[in-house]
Design a protein around this motif. Structure first.
Motif, PDB file in Angstrom:
ATOM      1  N   VAL A  93     -34.794 -83.216  63.845  1.00 12.06           N
ATOM      2  CA  VAL A  93     -35.350 -84.304  63.523  1.00 12.06           C
ATOM      3  C   VAL A  93     -36.171 -85.110  64.698  1.00 12.06           C
ATOM      4  O   VAL A  93     -37.196 -85.469  64.525  1.00 12.06           O
ATOM      5  N   ALA A  94     -35.456 -85.054  65.766  1.00 14.28           N
ATOM      6  CA  ALA A  94     -35.989 -85.463  67.159  1.00 14.28           C
ATOM      7  C   ALA A  94     -37.310 -84.818  67.497  1.00 14.28           C
ATOM      8  O   ALA A  94     -38.281 -85.176  67.845  1.00 14.28           O
ATOM      9  N   ALA A  95     -37.213 -83.380  67.357  1.00 15.54           N
ATOM     10  CA  ALA A  95     -38.258 -82.717  67.768  1.00 15.54           C
ATOM     11  C   ALA A  95     -39.547 -82.728  66.639  1.00 15.54           C
ATOM     12  O   ALA A  95     -40.765 -82.821  67.258  1.00 15.54           O
ATOM     13  N   LEU A  96     -39.287 -82.779  65.607  1.00 15.11           N
ATOM     14  CA  LEU A  96     -40.330 -83.018  64.477  1.00 15.11           C
ATOM     15  C   LEU A  96     -40.934 -84.615  65.023  1.00 15.11           C
ATOM     16  O   LEU A  96     -42.042 -84.690  64.636  1.00 15.11           O
ATOM     17  N   ALA A  97     -40.070 -85.454  65.264  1.00 17.06           N
ATOM     18  CA  ALA A  97     -40.698 -86.911  65.687  1.00 17.06           C
ATOM     19  C   ALA A  97     -41.763 -86.576  66.762  1.00 17.06           C
ATOM     20  O   ALA A  97     -42.916 -87.478  66.687  1.00 17.06           O
ATOM     21  N   GLN A  98     -41.163 -86.004  67.832  1.00 14.17           N
ATOM     22  CA  GLN A  98     -42.389 -85.587  68.898  1.00 14.17           C
ATOM     23  C   GLN A  98     -43.664 -84.976  68.458  1.00 14.17           C
ATOM     24  O   GLN A  98     -44.747 -85.336  68.771  1.00 14.17           O
ATOM     25  N   ALA A  99     -43.376 -83.990  67.289  1.00 13.26           N
ATOM     26  CA  ALA A  99     -44.597 -83.165  66.914  1.00 13.26           C
ATOM     27  C   ALA A  99     -45.483 -84.253  66.190  1.00 13.26           C
ATOM     28  O   ALA A  99     -46.744 -84.034  66.206  1.00 13.26           O
ATOM     29  N   GLU A 100     -44.980 -85.248  65.519  1.00 16.73           N
ATOM     30  CA  GLU A 100     -45.637 -86.431  64.865  1.00 16.73           C
ATOM     31  C   GLU A 100     -46.664 -87.203  65.567  1.00 16.73           C
ATOM     32  O   GLU A 100     -47.684 -87.486  65.337  1.00 16.73           O
ATOM     33  N   VAL A 101     -45.985 -87.656  66.881  1.00 14.80           N
ATOM     34  CA  VAL A 101     -46.825 -88.305  67.780  1.00 14.80           C
ATOM     35  C   VAL A 101     -48.013 -87.267  68.274  1.00 14.80           C
ATOM     36  O   VAL A 101     -48.953 -87.687  68.423  1.00 14.80           O
ATOM     37  N   VAL A 102     -47.875 -86.300  68.642  1.00 13.89           N
ATOM     38  CA  VAL A 102     -48.798 -85.413  69.109  1.00 13.89           C
ATOM     39  C   VAL A 102     -49.926 -84.925  68.056  1.00 13.89           C
ATOM     40  O   VAL A 102     -51.067 -85.129  68.299  1.00 13.89           O
ATOM     41  N   VAL A 103     -49.581 -85.143  66.695  1.00 14.26           N
ATOM     42  CA  VAL A 103     -50.533 -84.844  65.539  1.00 14.26           C
ATOM     43  C   VAL A 103     -51.346 -85.979  65.465  1.00 14.26           C
ATOM     44  O   VAL A 103     -52.567 -86.050  65.586  1.00 14.26           O
ATOM     45  N   LEU A 104     -50.697 -87.299  65.680  1.00  9.93           N
ATOM     46  CA  LEU A 104     -51.303 -88.408  65.482  1.00  9.93           C
ATOM     47  C   LEU A 104     -52.327 -88.639  66.859  1.00  9.93           C
ATOM     48  O   LEU A 104     -53.403 -88.977  66.535  1.00  9.93           O
ATOM     49  N   ALA A 105     -51.923 -88.291  68.132  1.00  6.15           N
ATOM     50  CA  ALA A 105     -52.585 -88.485  69.209  1.00  6.15           C
ATOM     51  C   ALA A 105     -53.861 -87.304  69.182  1.00  6.15           C
ATOM     52  O   ALA A 105     -55.061 -87.886  69.519  1.00  6.15           O
ATOM     53  N   THR A 106     -53.813 -86.359  68.619  1.00  7.49           N
ATOM     54  CA  THR A 106     -54.747 -85.249  68.505  1.00  7.49           C
ATOM     55  C   THR A 106     -55.714 -85.781  67.430  1.00  7.49           C
ATOM     56  O   THR A 106     -56.913 -85.676  67.631  1.00  7.49           O
ATOM     57  N   ASP A 107     -55.198 -86.598  66.176  1.00  8.01           N
ATOM     58  CA  ASP A 107     -56.117 -86.912  65.137  1.00  8.01           C
ATOM     59  C   ASP A 107     -57.211 -88.207  65.740  1.00  8.01           C
ATOM     60  O   ASP A 107     -58.260 -88.192  65.249  1.00  8.01           O
ATOM     61  N   ILE A 108     -56.423 -89.199  66.684  1.00  6.34           N
ATOM     62  CA  ILE A 108     -57.156 -89.940  66.932  1.00  6.34           C
ATOM     63  C   ILE A 108     -58.192 -89.817  68.394  1.00  6.34           C
ATOM     64  O   ILE A 108     -58.558 -90.672  68.942  1.00  6.34           O
TER      65      ILE A 108
END
Length: 379
Positions: free
Chosen positions: A243-258
């Motif tokens: 869960v914690a690793a997926l949370a970090q992945a979501e941050v990176v995806v958001l940062a990439t998208d913006i």
């Protein structure tokens, strides 16, 4: 009050024999990245090593052009991996003095050199200004130039120290949570990073803080290192580790998208590759990890990191016509190695020992006074 055995176990050290090997790989990636940026983007030329790296690691392995973020991600992941135990073991004041204090002496020397080189007209600014004022110079010694609008960067690479210091402060603030529910710390960190990214995306000037977007986009690499520590010490179940690793992945995806990142869109893959490398090498203690060149490069990696961009551009420009591209790069690497050795031996090591001595006295119990009724024993 003594800490319980359970707390000490949670803060136990793991042996990371491959740390210097990873630091060496990180600093080599950073050196390559800036050489590649300069030759390709600034000079519009090329080099045989850039062609080889592009074929194998960029086109082949799928990493960012110029290996952008690769070295930084390794350094950041090592920060989370190595310092989670430290923040558990040491009192907050001791931890902050020791960690931030050890960064500052070498940083201040590098900033002073950067300001001097700009004043002399040898180097330019890393943020595009024609020069630097006295006030901006003073702010640069506490990394304050990165928070100005427009940003003022006399030594661009030091932005990563802002990320590290934010992590140190966050670690101290969440220390009780780290002791009680360890996996909640990186999960909460991911939530806060997302909030910062969204804040700067939707809040108009002058209320946004652009530097914090860069910090929030980089912190996931630090938290992945922390998650690896929690996994290795079994401080959290594999379900919550995931869960914690997926949370970090979501941050990176958001940062990439913006478009919070600055080169390409392969940052999530880069972090995944780095995590795999850390898993494979962090606890490796074989002959390669003990090789003298690896040990030298790893222990001097901070000094190399601070100084290399102050040397690269002029060293290359002044020598390339005489010795060619490869020769100019060798001159740059040699000059950087000499300068890093001087900074390491002259500033980093002696000041680190002194700061470590000061930090060790913070939070330590006072020496026990001798009871006058005690006797020395019979003859």
């Amino acid at each position: 009050m003594h800490e319980s055995a359970a707390v000490l176990t949670r803060g136990r050290r793991l042996r990371f024999g491959g740390a210097n090997l990873l630091r060496s790989l990180a600093v080599l990636a950073v050196l390559y990245s800036h050489i590649s940026y300069y030759l390709i983007d600034d000079l519009g030329t090329g080099w045989w090593l850039i062609d080889a790296v592009y074929a194998t690691l960029v086109a082949g392995l799928g990493l960012n052009q110029h290996l952008s973020f690769l070295g930084v991600a390794i350094f950041m992941m090592l920060t989370g991996l190595l310092l989670t135990a430290s923040v558990l073991r040491h009192p907050p004041g001791r931890f902050l003095v020791n960690r931030i204090g050890r960064l500052l002496p070498a940083l201040w020397v590098a900033i002073a050199l950067a300001v001097l080189l700009v004043k002399l007209g040898v180097n330019g600014m890393f943020s595009g200004q024609d020069g630097i004022t006295t006030g901006q110079s003073a702010l640069s010694f506490v990394l304050g130039g990165f928070f100005l609008k427009p940003e003022v960067a006399v030594l661009g690479v030091t932005w990563t120290l802002v990320v590290q210091i934010v992590f140190y402060v966050y670690s101290v603030l969440t220390r009780p949570l780290l002791r009680a529910v360890p996996i909640a710390v990186p999960v909460l960190g991911a939530v806060l990073c997302c909030l910062v990214l969204l804040y700067n995306l939707y809040v108009p000037q002058p209320y946004s803080v652009p530097m914090l977007t860069k910090v929030a986009a980089t912190l996931p690499a630090v938290f992945v290192g922390q998650i690896l520590y929690l996994a290795w010490t079994r401080m959290a179940s594999w379900r919550w580790i995931s869960v914690a690793a997926l949370a970090q992945a979501e941050v990176v995806v958001l940062a990439t998208d913006i478009r919070a990142y600055w080169a390409g869109d392969r940052y999530l893959w880069t972090i995944a590759v780095v995590a795999a490398a850390v898993l494979a090498l962090a606890r490796y203690d074989g002959p390669l990890a003990r090789w003298s060149v690896v040990r030298w490069t790893g222990t001097r990696s901070y000094a190399i990191y601070l100084l290399h961009t102050l040397i690269l551009y002029r060293a290359y420009d002044w020598t390339v016509a005489l010795v060619g591209k490869t020769g100019a790069v060798v001159v740059f690497l040699t000059a950087t190695a000499i300068a890093a050795e001087l900074l390491y031996r002259g500033i980093e090591v002696p000041m680190g020992r002194w700061i470590g001595s000061v930090a060790s006295r913070i939070g330590a119990p006072p020496p026990r006074e001798r009871d006058p009724s005690d006797t020395a024993g019979s003859a």
